[in-house]
Design a protein around this motif. Structure first.
Motif, PDB file in Angstrom:
ATOM      1  N   VAL A 427       0.838  -1.208   0.000  1.00 34.97           N
ATOM      2  CA  VAL A 427       0.000   0.000   0.000  1.00 34.97           C
ATOM      3  C   VAL A 427       0.871   1.255   0.000  1.00 34.97           C
ATOM      4  CG1 VAL A 427      -1.706   1.316   1.316  1.00 34.97           C
ATOM      5  CG2 VAL A 427      -1.953  -1.170   1.078  1.00 34.97           C
ATOM      6  N   ALA A 428       1.937   1.251   0.787  1.00 31.86           N
ATOM      7  CA  ALA A 428       2.816   2.427   0.888  1.00 31.86           C
ATOM      8  C   ALA A 428       3.476   2.753  -0.452  1.00 31.86           C
ATOM      9  CB  ALA A 428       3.879   2.190   1.957  1.00 31.86           C
ATOM     10  N   HIS A 429       3.779   1.721  -1.243  1.00 33.05           N
ATOM     11  CA  HIS A 429       4.456   1.918  -2.530  1.00 33.05           C
ATOM     12  C   HIS A 429       3.494   1.795  -3.716  1.00 33.05           C
ATOM     13  CE1 HIS A 429       8.522   2.154  -0.940  1.00 33.05           C
ATOM     14  NE2 HIS A 429       8.350   1.042  -0.245  1.00 33.05           N
ATOM     15  N   LYS A 430       2.227   1.929  -3.459  1.00 29.43           N
ATOM     16  CA  LYS A 430       1.179   1.708  -4.467  1.00 29.43           C
ATOM     17  C   LYS A 430       1.476   2.418  -5.797  1.00 29.43           C
ATOM     18  CE  LYS A 430      -3.807   2.601  -5.051  1.00 29.43           C
ATOM     19  NZ  LYS A 430      -5.033   3.070  -4.346  1.00 29.43           N
ATOM     20  N   LYS A 431       1.933   3.653  -5.726  1.00 27.12           N
ATOM     21  CA  LYS A 431       2.175   4.467  -6.932  1.00 27.12           C
ATOM     22  C   LYS A 431       3.151   3.790  -7.899  1.00 27.12           C
ATOM     23  CE  LYS A 431       4.029   8.964  -8.349  1.00 27.12           C
ATOM     24  NZ  LYS A 431       4.652  10.232  -7.882  1.00 27.12           N
ATOM     25  N   HIS A 432       4.107   3.036  -7.352  1.00 30.59           N
ATOM     26  CA  HIS A 432       5.159   2.452  -8.184  1.00 30.59           C
ATOM     27  C   HIS A 432       5.014   0.948  -8.373  1.00 30.59           C
ATOM     28  CE1 HIS A 432       7.133   6.331  -8.014  1.00 30.59           C
ATOM     29  NE2 HIS A 432       7.061   6.308  -6.707  1.00 30.59           N
ATOM     30  N   LEU A 433       3.829   0.409  -8.037  1.00 30.85           N
ATOM     31  CA  LEU A 433       3.620  -1.037  -8.161  1.00 30.85           C
ATOM     32  C   LEU A 433       2.323  -1.353  -8.921  1.00 30.85           C
ATOM     33  CD1 LEU A 433       4.583  -2.102  -4.510  1.00 30.85           C
ATOM     34  CD2 LEU A 433       5.985  -2.361  -6.573  1.00 30.85           C
ATOM     35  N   PRO A 434       2.215  -0.884 -10.161  1.00 30.24           N
ATOM     36  CA  PRO A 434       0.968  -1.140 -10.915  1.00 30.24           C
ATOM     37  C   PRO A 434       0.698  -2.619 -11.122  1.00 30.24           C
ATOM     38  CG  PRO A 434       2.703  -0.283 -12.359  1.00 30.24           C
ATOM     39  CD  PRO A 434       3.186  -0.112 -10.947  1.00 30.24           C
ATOM     40  N   GLN A 435       1.734  -3.456 -11.159  1.00 34.66           N
ATOM     41  CA  GLN A 435       1.530  -4.892 -11.381  1.00 34.66           C
ATOM     42  C   GLN A 435       0.822  -5.549 -10.206  1.00 34.66           C
ATOM     43  OE1 GLN A 435       4.317  -3.437 -10.331  1.00 34.66           O
ATOM     44  NE2 GLN A 435       6.000  -4.860  -9.959  1.00 34.66           N
ATOM     45  N   PHE A 436       0.865  -4.915  -9.033  1.00 35.92           N
ATOM     46  CA  PHE A 436       0.207  -5.462  -7.842  1.00 35.92           C
ATOM     47  C   PHE A 436      -1.147  -4.781  -7.568  1.00 35.92           C
ATOM     48  CE2 PHE A 436       4.647  -6.628  -6.853  1.00 35.92           C
ATOM     49  CZ  PHE A 436       4.478  -7.939  -6.454  1.00 35.92           C
ATOM     50  N   ALA A 437      -1.691  -4.084  -8.557  1.00 35.53           N
ATOM     51  CA  ALA A 437      -2.912  -3.280  -8.357  1.00 35.53           C
ATOM     52  C   ALA A 437      -4.064  -4.115  -7.778  1.00 35.53           C
ATOM     53  CB  ALA A 437      -3.336  -2.629  -9.669  1.00 35.53           C
ATOM     54  N   GLU A 438      -4.257  -5.329  -8.290  1.00 38.22           N
ATOM     55  CA  GLU A 438      -5.363  -6.175  -7.826  1.00 38.22           C
ATOM     56  C   GLU A 438      -5.191  -6.547  -6.353  1.00 38.22           C
ATOM     57  OE1 GLU A 438      -7.308 -10.569  -8.789  1.00 38.22           O
ATOM     58  OE2 GLU A 438      -6.088  -9.576 -10.328  1.00 38.22           O
ATOM     59  N   ALA A 439      -3.977  -6.943  -5.969  1.00 39.30           N
ATOM     60  CA  ALA A 439      -3.714  -7.312  -4.580  1.00 39.30           C
ATOM     61  C   ALA A 439      -3.848  -6.108  -3.656  1.00 39.30           C
ATOM     62  CB  ALA A 439      -2.310  -7.905  -4.458  1.00 39.30           C
ATOM     63  N   ILE A 440      -3.358  -4.953  -4.102  1.00 33.97           N
ATOM     64  CA  ILE A 440      -3.425  -3.738  -3.267  1.00 33.97           C
ATOM     65  C   ILE A 440      -4.880  -3.334  -3.041  1.00 33.97           C
ATOM     66  CG2 ILE A 440      -2.858  -1.267  -3.210  1.00 33.97           C
ATOM     67  CD1 ILE A 440      -0.236  -2.020  -4.724  1.00 33.97           C
ATOM     68  N   GLU A 441      -5.697  -3.475  -4.069  1.00 39.75           N
ATOM     69  CA  GLU A 441      -7.126  -3.139  -3.919  1.00 39.75           C
ATOM     70  C   GLU A 441      -7.775  -4.047  -2.868  1.00 39.75           C
ATOM     71  OE1 GLU A 441     -11.235  -2.816  -6.613  1.00 39.75           O
ATOM     72  OE2 GLU A 441      -9.335  -3.372  -7.570  1.00 39.75           O
ATOM     73  N   LYS A 442      -7.428  -5.322  -2.882  1.00 37.65           N
ATOM     74  CA  LYS A 442      -7.980  -6.264  -1.888  1.00 37.65           C
ATOM     75  C   LYS A 442      -7.505  -5.919  -0.478  1.00 37.65           C
ATOM     76  CE  LYS A 442      -8.661 -10.274  -4.914  1.00 37.65           C
ATOM     77  NZ  LYS A 442      -8.230 -11.661  -5.212  1.00 37.65           N
ATOM     78  N   ILE A 443      -6.253  -5.523  -0.357  1.00 35.16           N
ATOM     79  CA  ILE A 443      -5.715  -5.133   0.958  1.00 35.16           C
ATOM     80  C   ILE A 443      -6.469  -3.909   1.477  1.00 35.16           C
ATOM     81  CG2 ILE A 443      -3.685  -4.221   2.177  1.00 35.16           C
ATOM     82  CD1 ILE A 443      -1.995  -5.846   0.081  1.00 35.16           C
ATOM     83  N   GLU A 444      -6.666  -2.942   0.617  1.00 31.02           N
ATOM     84  CA  GLU A 444      -7.338  -1.708   1.028  1.00 31.02           C
ATOM     85  C   GLU A 444      -8.794  -1.948   1.370  1.00 31.02           C
ATOM     86  OE1 GLU A 444      -4.807   1.802  -1.209  1.00 31.02           O
ATOM     87  OE2 GLU A 444      -6.311   0.748  -2.406  1.00 31.02           O
ATOM     88  N   LYS A 445      -9.389  -2.980   0.789  1.00 33.21           N
ATOM     89  CA  LYS A 445     -10.783  -3.333   1.110  1.00 33.21           C
ATOM     90  C   LYS A 445     -10.876  -4.246   2.329  1.00 33.21           C
ATOM     91  CE  LYS A 445     -12.808  -3.003  -3.552  1.00 33.21           C
ATOM     92  NZ  LYS A 445     -13.382  -3.808  -4.667  1.00 33.21           N
ATOM     93  N   GLY A 446      -9.735  -4.661   2.836  1.00 35.11           N
ATOM     94  CA  GLY A 446      -9.723  -5.547   3.989  1.00 35.11           C
ATOM     95  C   GLY A 446      -9.911  -7.008   3.649  1.00 35.11           C
ATOM     96  N   GLU A 447      -9.781  -7.357   2.361  1.00 38.24           N
ATOM     97  CA  GLU A 447      -9.969  -8.733   1.931  1.00 38.24           C
ATOM     98  C   GLU A 447      -8.693  -9.575   2.073  1.00 38.24           C
ATOM     99  OE1 GLU A 447     -11.519  -8.607  -2.044  1.00 38.24           O
ATOM    100  OE2 GLU A 447     -13.182  -7.283  -1.494  1.00 38.24           O
ATOM    101  N   LEU A 448      -7.548  -8.888   2.196  1.00 40.33           N
ATOM    102  CA  LEU A 448      -6.261  -9.572   2.432  1.00 40.33           C
ATOM    103  C   LEU A 448      -5.675  -9.024   3.708  1.00 40.33           C
ATOM    104  CD1 LEU A 448      -4.402  -9.721  -1.039  1.00 40.33           C
ATOM    105  CD2 LEU A 448      -5.112 -11.657   0.346  1.00 40.33           C
ATOM    106  N   LYS A 449      -5.656  -9.823   4.761  1.00 37.53           N
ATOM    107  CA  LYS A 449      -5.175  -9.333   6.046  1.00 37.53           C
ATOM    108  C   LYS A 449      -4.000 -10.173   6.545  1.00 37.53           C
ATOM    109  CE  LYS A 449      -9.684  -7.611   7.530  1.00 37.53           C
ATOM    110  NZ  LYS A 449     -10.764  -7.729   8.539  1.00 37.53           N
TER     111      LYS A 449
END
Length: 449
Positions: A427-449
């Motif tokens: 999440v902290a490096h979201k801007k520079h990790l477009p390949q992880f966009a799907e995983a980051i979205e799940k983390i931000e939604k609380g689906e990956l804890k």
């Protein structure tokens, strides 16, 4: 065919290291017939590019040379018909490095630029960018050599070989040459009268030392090392190794092995620095700001002595000697990251290793080391597996692969803490990790804890 005039490109040209690189080219003006040097950066680095680029122009003019120095934000323009391309960029700049160090430390883990969680995230951000650069090179300068200084240098080199399918790449680091200079001084010998045989991975290698008569001086150097409290590289706080362990190993460890062999002591020191907002990245940011103030001086026409505090000592010697050795087929012996090709029997044939090599016009020829002692073999095999998974995750954006790499890394405890730190850093490096966009979205939604 060997060209009469060379075009050399540096990507990350606005780096504070660039004056050292220019100095190295000037020192080798009789070996390298340079016509033009292109310094390339991105929009966020434009101001630094102009400051350091103007200093480079003054240095070249002061040396009485007719080289053209070009500053550009257009990478493709710079790469067209290049002969050598060096890379020294940092995705996310120093603020990203600060996160790489402080986030793991906030959870009680080692926070370091190229080791542990921080090193893996530097790879996650950097691998896609180097592969884009390689794609451009294959189109615009397919015969050029890529000389990579961007960390983590070994993983970047392997990514280019394995996923970029580009063979003309060499990874470089100034740590081996620091060891060579330091240890030669310890035993009062000229480095040219010694042979240092390195084997391992970038920031994770060992070496032995021999003289011209073939005598093994490794044990002597080990003894001298334990009678000296002088750090070998300025960017790692020196803590003595355990003498009994190193004697048993029979090889000299890399400075970065302190993070593995002395993990609790190193972590304790890092946590003290973290509490005072004095992590290495935060210190470097201050040093760099001071350097650029010096670089602005229109009367400055040479590399300032303060640059040595940045941690890049002997940087130019490594980069420029490599380029000269390839161009002139000098057959210099250098320590580089290159394809293993069987030099280290304990690692995959096609992986990147950091090993003493003969540098020829057709690139590095690694010198066979054979099998490593059990203690080194066990650790280096784990580290190589971790590197392979890290690179794969950087290319694919697969969360499970990234988690696998985290859990395998000796500096990241298994269990929930690995997942927690991975998620927070994604999440902290979201801007520079477009390949992880799907995983980051799940983390931000609380689906990956």
């Amino acid at each position: 065919m060997k060209k009469d005039r060379l075009k050399i490109v540096t990507i990350g040209g606005g780096s504070s290291y660039t004056p050292e690189l220019i100095e190295g080219y000037i020192k080798r003006k009789d070996e390298l017939p340079i016509k033009e040097i292109w310094l390339v950066d991105i929009e966020e680095g434009k101001e630094k590019l102009e400051i350091v680029g103007n200093l480079a122009k003054r240095m070249v003019e002061n040396a009485g040379l007719d080289w053209e120095i070009h500053l550009t934000l257009d990478r493709r323009e710079a790469l067209k018909d290049a002969d050598f391309v060096s890379t020294q960029f940092r995705v996310g700049l120093l603020d990203a490095r600060i996160k790489d160090e402080r986030i793991p430390l906030s959870h009680g883990l080692i926070g370091q630029e190229t080791n542990g969680a921080g090193g893996m995230f530097k790879a996650f951000r950097t691998v896609p960018v180097i592969l884009d650069i390689v794609k451009d090179m294959k189109e615009l300068c397919p015969d050029a050599w890529l000389v990579n200084f961007t960390n983590p240098s070994g993983m970047i080199t392997e990514a280019v070989l394995k996923y970029g399918n580009f063979e003309k790449v060499v990874g470089l680091c100034n740590v081996p040459i620091n060891h060579i200079m330091h240890e030669s001084k310890l035993i009062e010998k000229n480095p040219d009268d010694l042979f240092f045989h390195f084997a391992g991975l970038n920031h994770h290698h060992w070496h032995k030392v021999y003289d011209k008569e073939g005598n093994d001086l490794t044990e002597l150097v080990i003894e001298k090392m334990f009678n000296s409290n002088e750090p070998i590289v300025k960017n790692i706080r020196y803590i003595p190794f355990f003498k009994e362990q190193i004697r048993d190993l029979g090889m000299l460890p890399c400075s970065y092995h302190q993070y593995y062999y002395l993990q609790d002591d190193m972590l304790k020191k890092e946590l003290e620095e973290y509490a005072k907002n004095e992590t290495r990245a935060e210190k470097v940011k201050k040093v760099e700001a001071e350097l650029f103030e010096l670089y602005k001086d229109p009367n400055l026409k040479e590399k300032p002595a303060q640059l040595s505090q940045r941690g890049g000592t002997y940087y130019s010697d490594a980069a420029c000697e490599l380029i000269s050795s390839i161009y002139n087929d000098k057959r210099s012996t250098m320590v580089v990251s290159t394809r293993n090709n069987g030099a280290l029997a304990d690692l995959p044939y096609d992986c990147a290793v950091e090993v003493s090599s003969i540098i020829t016009a057709s690139g590095p020829k690694p010198i066979n080391f054979g099998k490593l002692p059990t203690a080194a073999r066990g650790l280096v095999q784990v580290m190589k597996a971790m590197e392979e998974l890290t690179i794969e995750a950087a290319v694919t954006g697969n969360y499970g692969t990234a988690l696998q790499a985290f859990i395998l890394n000796p500096l990241v405890p298994g269990g929930q803490i690995a997942r927690t730190v991975l998620n927070e850093m994604l999440v902290a490096h979201k801007k520079h990790l477009p390949q992880f966009a799907e995983a980051i979205e799940k983390i931000e939604k609380g689906e990956l804890k």
